[in-house]
Design an enzyme around this catalytic site. Sequence first.
Site, PDB file in Angstrom:
ATOM      1  N   GLU A   1       0.846  -1.197   0.000  1.00  7.96           N
ATOM      2  CA  GLU A   1       0.000   0.000   0.000  1.00  7.96           C
ATOM      3  C   GLU A   1       0.885   1.252   0.000  1.00  7.96           C
ATOM      4  O   GLU A   1       1.929   1.280   0.635  1.00  7.96           O
ATOM      5  CB  GLU A   1      -0.877  -0.017   1.256  1.00  7.96           C
ATOM      6  CG  GLU A   1      -1.760   1.202   1.431  1.00  7.96           C
ATOM      7  CD  GLU A   1      -2.505   1.198   2.760  1.00  7.96           C
ATOM      8  OE1 GLU A   1      -3.566   1.835   2.841  1.00  7.96           O
ATOM      9  OE2 GLU A   1      -2.014   0.559   3.732  1.00  7.96           O
TER      10      GLU A   1
ATOM     11  N   CYS B   1      -5.371  -2.944   2.735  1.00  5.45           N
ATOM     12  CA  CYS B   1      -5.109  -2.835   4.172  1.00  5.45           C
ATOM     13  C   CYS B   1      -6.350  -2.957   5.058  1.00  5.45           C
ATOM     14  O   CYS B   1      -6.830  -4.052   5.303  1.00  5.45           O
ATOM     15  CB  CYS B   1      -4.343  -1.530   4.445  1.00  5.45           C
ATOM     16  SG  CYS B   1      -3.349  -1.563   5.972  1.00  5.45           S
TER      17      CYS B   1
ATOM     18  N   LYS C   1      -9.710   2.523  -2.150  1.00  2.55           N
ATOM     19  CA  LYS C   1      -9.902   1.894  -0.835  1.00  2.55           C
ATOM     20  C   LYS C   1     -11.258   2.273  -0.246  1.00  2.55           C
ATOM     21  O   LYS C   1     -11.560   3.449  -0.052  1.00  2.55           O
ATOM     22  CB  LYS C   1      -8.774   2.349   0.087  1.00  2.55           C
ATOM     23  CG  LYS C   1      -8.730   1.670   1.447  1.00  2.55           C
ATOM     24  CD  LYS C   1      -7.519   2.179   2.225  1.00  2.55           C
ATOM     25  CE  LYS C   1      -7.330   1.505   3.558  1.00  2.55           C
ATOM     26  NZ  LYS C   1      -6.145   2.052   4.283  1.00  2.55           N
TER      27      LYS C   1
END
Length: 257
Positions: free
Chosen positions: A44, A144, A110
């Site tokens: 990331e 994540c 995300k």
Amino acid sequence: MDELLNVALVQTSLKWEDPEANRAALDAKLKAFTSNADLIVLPEMFTTGFTMSPQNIKIDEGKKTLTWMKQKAKEKDAAIVGSIIFSENGAFTNRLFFVEPDGKTSIYDKRHTFTLAGEDKVYEAGKERLVVNYKGFKICPMICYDLRFPVWARNTEDYDVLVYVANWPEPRITAWDTLLKARAIENMSYCIGVNRIGSDDVGHKYPGHSVVFDGLGKDLVFSVNEEIVTASLSKKHIQNVRDKLKFLNDRDRFILE
């Protein structure tokens, strides 16, 4: 004939808020990496580290990195996936790019911004999930904090590979290990987790623990070092697991809002 997907997990340290230095470092690592790979997975925010100050990064760095990813994908004849800070229409996103060797590019923003660090205050959250068809495999990449939300990852499209790219810190690494394995088992898919290593400029330490789990939760590769590790994924493995254990047929039906 069994279809195989050779994956390379790039577990690397990152220079804080320095895209040029990080691209140069990754250039060197990828040049030295001579093993056969179909898919290269980066962490990331691999050009900056997990910074909550995107205004410190030049606006054009996102496009520069995307161009770099296309060049590397062509050079290595492999798809490359990882997330970066991307600026568009006056807003910042934590955007994942899946870049194929021919330049075809898919994006995922995300969805679950990390509220504990204030990511929701500076980055816009995504709304759409991504599943990429590549070399006979259906691949679902995420970022994540998404890992903590199993409904978002629920295997409703019969994908074969779930990928998480991360900057996951040391104090919560047990959760990383446990949840990646759980995502593999419950979705009956491969689950890849690529974390960074080293320390950042705000005091967080990252222990790596990049890993590949198969559809039964067995780890195929695991690392705590700064290195590139590889694993070979088998389409036949996924088919055999799902033919023998038809658990996905009993999955709950739901509507995600």
